[in-house]
Design a protein around this motif. Sequence first.
Motif, PDB file in Angstrom:
ATOM      1  N   ASP A 181     -78.663 -31.596  16.006  1.00  0.00           N
ATOM      2  CA  ASP A 181     -79.506 -32.685  15.532  1.00  0.00           C
ATOM      3  C   ASP A 181     -80.746 -32.137  14.835  1.00  0.00           C
ATOM      4  O   ASP A 181     -81.092 -30.965  14.963  1.00  0.00           O
ATOM      5  CB  ASP A 181     -79.922 -33.580  16.702  1.00  0.00           C
ATOM      6  CG  ASP A 181     -78.739 -34.317  17.304  1.00  0.00           C
ATOM      7  OD1 ASP A 181     -77.674 -34.329  16.679  1.00  0.00           O
ATOM      8  OD2 ASP A 181     -78.890 -34.861  18.416  1.00  0.00           O
ATOM      9  N   GLN A 238     -77.423 -42.873   7.247  1.00  0.00           N
ATOM     10  CA  GLN A 238     -77.745 -43.150   8.649  1.00  0.00           C
ATOM     11  C   GLN A 238     -78.263 -44.573   8.851  1.00  0.00           C
ATOM     12  O   GLN A 238     -77.957 -45.210   9.865  1.00  0.00           O
ATOM     13  CB  GLN A 238     -78.771 -42.136   9.150  1.00  0.00           C
ATOM     14  CG  GLN A 238     -78.213 -40.725   9.268  1.00  0.00           C
ATOM     15  CD  GLN A 238     -79.274 -39.704   9.672  1.00  0.00           C
ATOM     16  OE1 GLN A 238     -80.374 -40.065  10.087  1.00  0.00           O
ATOM     17  NE2 GLN A 238     -78.939 -38.435   9.535  1.00  0.00           N
ATOM     18  N   ARG A 291     -74.983 -47.455  11.233  1.00  0.00           N
ATOM     19  CA  ARG A 291     -75.156 -47.768  12.651  1.00  0.00           C
ATOM     20  C   ARG A 291     -74.742 -49.209  12.921  1.00  0.00           C
ATOM     21  O   ARG A 291     -75.132 -50.132  12.214  1.00  0.00           O
ATOM     22  CB  ARG A 291     -76.605 -47.545  13.078  1.00  0.00           C
ATOM     23  CG  ARG A 291     -76.770 -47.406  14.583  1.00  0.00           C
ATOM     24  CD  ARG A 291     -78.134 -46.863  14.948  1.00  0.00           C
ATOM     25  NE  ARG A 291     -78.200 -46.524  16.363  1.00  0.00           N
ATOM     26  CZ  ARG A 291     -79.267 -46.005  16.958  1.00  0.00           C
ATOM     27  NH1 ARG A 291     -80.366 -45.748  16.243  1.00  0.00           N
ATOM     28  NH2 ARG A 291     -79.261 -45.727  18.248  1.00  0.00           N
ATOM     29  N   LYS A 348     -76.511 -43.453  20.225  1.00  0.00           N
ATOM     30  CA  LYS A 348     -76.253 -42.237  19.462  1.00  0.00           C
ATOM     31  C   LYS A 348     -74.987 -41.540  19.954  1.00  0.00           C
ATOM     32  O   LYS A 348     -74.219 -40.981  19.157  1.00  0.00           O
ATOM     33  CB  LYS A 348     -77.445 -41.289  19.556  1.00  0.00           C
ATOM     34  CG  LYS A 348     -78.692 -41.773  18.851  1.00  0.00           C
ATOM     35  CD  LYS A 348     -79.795 -40.728  18.905  1.00  0.00           C
ATOM     36  CE  LYS A 348     -81.035 -41.190  18.152  1.00  0.00           C
ATOM     37  NZ  LYS A 348     -82.101 -40.175  18.133  1.00  0.00           N
ATOM     38  N   SER A 403     -76.085 -37.892  14.376  1.00  0.00           N
ATOM     39  CA  SER A 403     -77.140 -38.644  15.032  1.00  0.00           C
ATOM     40  C   SER A 403     -78.095 -39.175  13.964  1.00  0.00           C
ATOM     41  O   SER A 403     -78.451 -38.449  13.029  1.00  0.00           O
ATOM     42  CB  SER A 403     -77.896 -37.735  16.006  1.00  0.00           C
ATOM     43  OG  SER A 403     -78.972 -38.429  16.605  1.00  0.00           O
ATOM     44  N   ASP A 408     -81.065 -39.308  13.084  1.00  0.00           N
ATOM     45  CA  ASP A 408     -82.417 -38.796  13.293  1.00  0.00           C
ATOM     46  C   ASP A 408     -83.365 -39.215  12.174  1.00  0.00           C
ATOM     47  O   ASP A 408     -84.509 -39.594  12.420  1.00  0.00           O
ATOM     48  CB  ASP A 408     -82.386 -37.273  13.419  1.00  0.00           C
ATOM     49  CG  ASP A 408     -81.389 -36.802  14.455  1.00  0.00           C
ATOM     50  OD1 ASP A 408     -81.427 -37.337  15.576  1.00  0.00           O
ATOM     51  OD2 ASP A 408     -80.561 -35.922  14.153  1.00  0.00           O
ATOM     52  N   ASP A 451     -84.070 -42.988  12.424  1.00  0.00           N
ATOM     53  CA  ASP A 451     -84.958 -43.286  13.554  1.00  0.00           C
ATOM     54  C   ASP A 451     -86.407 -42.932  13.225  1.00  0.00           C
ATOM     55  O   ASP A 451     -87.337 -43.657  13.599  1.00  0.00           O
ATOM     56  CB  ASP A 451     -84.510 -42.527  14.800  1.00  0.00           C
ATOM     57  CG  ASP A 451     -83.399 -43.238  15.552  1.00  0.00           C
ATOM     58  OD1 ASP A 451     -83.287 -44.464  15.404  1.00  0.00           O
ATOM     59  OD2 ASP A 451     -82.650 -42.565  16.277  1.00  0.00           O
TER      60      ASP A 451
END
Length: 478
Positions: free
Chosen positions: A283, A419, A423, A438, A448, A450, A453
Amino acid sequence: MSKPYNVVADLISLLDIYWDDPVAFAEDMLGFDPDDWQREAMADVAAYPRVSIRSGQGVGKTAFEAALVIWFLCCRPNPKVICTAPTRQQLHDVLWAEIAKWLESSMVKNLLKWTKTKIYMIGHEERWFATARTATKPENMQGFHEDYMLFIVDEASGVADPIMEAILGTLSGDENKLLMCGNPTRTSGVFYDSHNRDRSRFRTHKVDSRNSKRTSKENIQMLIDKYGAESDVVRVRVYGEFPKAEADAFIALELAELAAGATAEPTGDTLHLGVDVARFGDDETVIAPRIGMKVFPLRCYNKQDTMVTAGWCVKTAKDFLRECPSLQQVRIKVDDTGVGGGVVDRLNEIIQEEGLTNWEVIPVNNGARPSRDGEEHYDNLGTECWAMLRNLLQENFSGHLQGGPNEIELPNDERLITQLTQRKYRMTSRGKIALERKEDMKKRGLDSPDRADAVVLAFAEVKKSFIFLDAGTASRGL
């Protein structure tokens, strides 16, 4: 070029001049005048191994593909070009016929021989050719091996995954290339993934029929009047957009792409840093700087311990304070779940040790309860923060098709866009929205989120358990 060809000399000349320049080849040898999107996409095909183009109808993609077939045949030694499409009609009556049209009027027509299923370099029929293979079974795409190879997949959204997987498995050489084009009719499959979860592996383009000089604006308006501006028919056939997102996709691709293509001025006196701290070896630790509604390029690190991460946060903040004298405050929001707590503790120590007034560190536990106003709708704080960014994007871009303002600017970062839009969410038994974990994303073979986020944290504000998004100088609560 009216005199007889010296084939060897002419090929050497073509290779030398047009190897990396299909645009110039199309103009000089074919008399083809590319549109702006065609120029950009042609350059990408020359420079990159995988290019994927989704478009509305009538924008000139068939002529674009035909020009690239002829360019590759003339500007690579012993090449193989494999053209495919879901139906025989699309492949032979449309694409193959378009190649014949451009070849017949070209300056290189004496080099190449066109037949109904094959185009080959005269005198090199066995190794130097393009062929048409209908995408009906995987074995049609196998058995091709050459240093210089180009696969062109027309109407790629309609090609089944097993056939696309056979094509991808064939492309093993450094100079093997894949070009996929088509209307974005399906929200699954290799073509869809190339613009979503796998977009970091492709050079992608979207072509809107409204922006093309080749399309009938009267016909476009007819479609909009008949089906509605936001109907899937218009999205696919005019805007070059995939059908509306599946019910479990949390942020629509269109919203993220609009923000990535927007321009916003940094306003206000506060620097916001969203910090997502890596929990696993592969990650990323990501710092997302935001001033007003503009998110600056993300700062991404791998395999950094918490002390080093805290140092990067401080350096990033000081860099911006030095470059932007109008900034007076720094707010650092850190994902406090897992190892992020160590970063929070160290940042607080640094702020105290250095007397950094007007700096604030805010730990955000995504698994915590949502705000008072959000607890009726969301399962946890992390979901609420994502929902607020999604809602703000929707509000800001709801008038985009009618010329509304682009208020949020996100970095044009392929991994970030992927990303943000891959999701999913689910509805809990209590009727609340819960964002995909995740761990479950990794089970689907995804990274992930990242970067996503960190951007969400950059927009989120937490004050005494009250969450809101800062919209430049104005704040709003849910």
